[in-house]
Write an enzyme that holds these catalytic residues in place. Structure first.
Site, mmCIF file in Angstrom:
data_model
loop_
_atom_site.group_PDB
_atom_site.id
_atom_site.type_symbol
_atom_site.label_atom_id
_atom_site.label_comp_id
_atom_site.label_asym_id
_atom_site.label_seq_id
_atom_site.Cartn_x
_atom_site.Cartn_y
_atom_site.Cartn_z
ATOM 1 N N CYS A 34 0.806 -1.210 0.000
ATOM 2 C CA CYS A 34 0.000 0.000 0.000
ATOM 3 C C CYS A 34 0.836 1.254 0.000
ATOM 4 C CB CYS A 34 -0.877 0.056 1.244
ATOM 5 S SG CYS A 34 -1.840 -1.419 1.484
ATOM 6 N N GLY A 42 0.411 0.481 -5.179
ATOM 7 C CA GLY A 42 -0.870 -0.209 -5.159
ATOM 8 C C GLY A 42 -1.746 0.243 -6.289
ATOM 9 N N ASN A 101 -0.401 1.128 5.915
ATOM 10 C CA ASN A 101 0.549 0.444 5.035
ATOM 11 C C ASN A 101 1.328 -0.529 5.908
ATOM 12 O OD1 ASN A 101 3.683 1.373 3.443
ATOM 13 N ND2 ASN A 101 2.389 -0.378 3.055
ATOM 14 N N GLY A 102 1.309 -1.788 5.534
ATOM 15 C CA GLY A 102 2.013 -2.802 6.308
ATOM 16 C C GLY A 102 1.154 -4.024 6.484
ATOM 17 N N TYR A 119 13.400 -2.646 -4.600
ATOM 18 C CA TYR A 119 12.347 -2.707 -5.607
ATOM 19 C C TYR A 119 11.186 -1.754 -5.372
ATOM 20 C CZ TYR A 119 8.241 -4.408 -8.099
ATOM 21 O OH TYR A 119 7.117 -4.479 -8.874
HETATM 22 P P1 AMP Z 1 9.165 -13.446 -10.782
HETATM 23 O O1 AMP Z 1 8.828 -13.372 -12.224
HETATM 24 O O2 AMP Z 1 8.083 -14.120 -9.981
HETATM 25 O O3 AMP Z 1 10.513 -14.032 -10.504
HETATM 26 O O4 AMP Z 1 9.173 -11.958 -10.228
HETATM 27 C C1 AMP Z 1 10.280 -11.149 -10.439
HETATM 28 C C2 AMP Z 1 9.855 -9.835 -11.011
HETATM 29 O O5 AMP Z 1 8.816 -9.264 -10.222
HETATM 30 C C3 AMP Z 1 11.003 -8.868 -11.006
HETATM 31 O O6 AMP Z 1 11.113 -8.321 -12.311
HETATM 32 C C4 AMP Z 1 10.651 -7.807 -9.995
HETATM 33 O O7 AMP Z 1 10.904 -6.526 -10.508
HETATM 34 C C5 AMP Z 1 9.182 -8.000 -9.727
HETATM 35 N N1 AMP Z 1 8.875 -8.029 -8.288
HETATM 36 C C6 AMP Z 1 9.644 -8.440 -7.284
HETATM 37 N N2 AMP Z 1 9.008 -8.338 -6.103
HETATM 38 C C7 AMP Z 1 7.793 -7.849 -6.369
HETATM 39 C C8 AMP Z 1 6.657 -7.500 -5.571
HETATM 40 N N3 AMP Z 1 6.660 -7.658 -4.265
HETATM 41 N N4 AMP Z 1 5.581 -7.018 -6.190
HETATM 42 C C9 AMP Z 1 5.557 -6.878 -7.511
HETATM 43 N N5 AMP Z 1 6.588 -7.187 -8.328
HETATM 44 C C10 AMP Z 1 7.694 -7.665 -7.774
#
Ligand code: AMP
Length: 490
Positions: free
Chosen positions: A19, A45, A120-121, A261
């Site tokens: 969030c 979000g 948020n959390g 990220y």
């Molecule tokens: P995956 O394809 O499941 O390995 O997810 C990795 C990709 O998702 C990377 O390109 C990250 O930039 C992105 N990512 C990593 N953590 C998150 C998160 N918590 N929420 C949304 N996207 C994420």
């Protein structure tokens, strides 16, 4: 489907929330400013947005599913959210729980007056507390963990609202940055470890709170300071500010993944530019995991700053070997694996003219399930890359987050199931390396873990959770009991 789980929605999927929150007190156009601030926090979000305002006698609310610009598509809507105080919330949950009843800020009329909360959390004992409250007769309106806070305030026996609020916070575990409103004031606070961010700014006489500094920039507010871990800041209508520290001073553990990220690169967090930290992580990665190659290619957009750092440190040219369509949502939020696979292709396309015949260093911020890396490595090969070396700007994500970053259950995390060699095979890369946890700490500018006092929450990489995880422990205990052979006495 676990029907006894108090936060399950009809489809049996638990709500997991990421969030962004924003609040302002003392501004003539408070609700419009809140919408603008939330727009700057949209990356935190994209599923739902809500704004609550107060005009000196009444509270007003508008909530909707979708992006800020969709839900607040018309300036006339702000006339329906009058007053000099407003707060808002953008939410990102995966599948399930997408109904309007979960859209924040949540609002209730309590014995000591009206109260609204934007959170948020994630509260790591919310299921436990909800069970206790429901046993005592509480009736919940949503499946959001945040509603527990309202019930705890409502049932507290302390005389003042602030005391009741503190009493409620003492009972909850986990991560929370909150922006609350009462008829007399705005209250902003961070959990005792400061896991999730919250900053304060000023614009004219008005005080502004936001998850990230980028939201202050966008509304034209000046950054004043971060809300300290465990601090409760009260701001009255006349601008008077009071700070409370009811939890004493615990060593802070802000989330390190915000740097990797989650936050926008143009935000400043913990005194460091998020962009600069990411660039530095890339430089660390180049030192720790060098490779002979012709081109450094970021996975857009999240890999870009780290790829710049890798290129600068290694001397290998940087190039946009993958182009991202800006008209597709984040891949991560797709509910099923099938949909997620298709979405990666719609989202990214290889820049063949750049990639063909080259040895590529591909940089992404993280590998979670491995879906993105698998597709993108293949995309580079299909575009004629001679070699594909994957470098990741975070350590292996081996543990789930219980503090408000949406990581899937542990068994779905690639790094929980495989070592680096197996992961390299899985994504079909020529080589794969992750920045070390020490390298990450160096980039963030904090002492590492060697002295046994980590300065951040890094549980997703280390499994070292800084708070109790009551709900998880109880779930595991329940599962243990259920898995006993029938007839056996425990
Ligand atoms: P995956 O394809 O499941 O390995 O997810 C990795 C990709 O998702 C990377 O390109 C990250 O930039 C992105 N990512 C990593 N953590 C998150 C998160 N918590 N929420 C949304 N996207 C994420």
């Amino acid at each position: 489907m676990n029907l006894t789980h108090p936060f399950l929605d009809a489809d049996g999927d638990k709500l997991r929330e990421e969030c962004g929150i924003f609040g302002v007190i003392g501004a003539r156009d408070a609700s419009a400013m809140t919408a603008l601030g939330l727009h700057a926090l949209q990356h935190r979000g994209q599923e739902a947005v809500g704004i609550v305002s107060y005009d000196g006698s009444d509270f007003f609310a508008r909530r909707g599913l979708g992006h800020v610009a969709q839900v607040f598509s018309d300036a006339s809507m702000f006339a329906e959210l009058p007053g000099e105080m407003a707060s808002g919330h953008v939410r990102y949950s995966t599948t399930g729980g997408q109904g309007l009843r979960n859209v924040q800020p949540l609002h209730a009329d309590l014995a000591r007056g009206a109260f609204s909360v934007a959170h948020n959390g994630n509260i790591s004992n919310a299921v436990h507390l909800k069970r206790e409250l429901v046993d005592k007769g509480a009736i919940f309106q949503s499946t959001s963990d945040t509603e527990v806070i309202l019930h705890l305030i409502a049932t507290s026996r302390y005389p003042t609202l602030l005391d009741r609020f503190v009493d409620a916070l003492r009972m909850i575990e986990g991560a929370y940055s909150l922006i609350c409103m009462t008829p007399k004031r705005m209250i902003a606070c961070r959990d005792p470890l400061g896991i999730r961010p919250l900053v304060m700014g000023k614009i004219g006489e008005a005080t502004v709170f936001a998850s990230e500094t980028v939201a202050l920039d966008v509304v034209g507010a000046e950054f004043v300071r971060e809300i300290e871990p465990g601090e409760i800041v009260e701001v009255r209508q006349d601008g008077r500010l009071t700070s409370h520290r009811p939890f004493g001073n615990l060593p802070a553990r802000p989330c390190i993944f915000e740097h990797v990220y989650f936050s926008r690169p143009d935000s400043v967090m913990g005194g460091r530019s998020v962009y600069e930290v990411r660039r530095q992580i890339g430089a660390e990665l180049a030192i720790e995991a060098p490779v002979e190659a012709d081109l450094v290619v970021p996975v857009p957009d999240s890999g870009v700053p780290a790829a710049i750092g890798y290129a600068q440190q290694s001397g290998i040219p940087f190039g946009l070997g993958i182009i991202r369509s800006h008209y597709v949502g984040r891949t991560f939020i797709q509910p099923s694996d099938g949909a997620r696979h298709a979405d990666v292709k719609r989202k990214h396309n290889a820049n063949r003219a750049l990639v063909e015949g080259k040895r590529i260093v591909l940089i992404d911020d993280s590998i979670v399930r491995g879906t993105t890396s698998l597709k993108i490595v293949q995309m580079m090969r299909d575009a004629g890359a001679a070699e594909v070396h994957m470098r990741v700007a975070s350590p292996p994500t081996s543990h789930s987050c219980f503090y408000g970053v949406d990581t899937p259950e542990r068994h779905k995390l690639l790094a929980a199931r495989m070592d680096v060699q197996e992961m390299t095979k899985f994504i079909v890369a020529d080589s794969l390396a992750f920045v070390s946890i020490d390298g990450l700490y160096r980039a963030v500018g904090a002492p590492g873990r060697e002295d046994g006092c980590p300065r951040h929450c890094d549980a997703c990489f280390t499994g070292d959770y800084p708070t109790r995880l009551t709900d998880l422990a109880e779930r595991e205990a329940d599962a243990g009991q259920l898995s006993l052979p029938v007839g056996k006495v425990a």
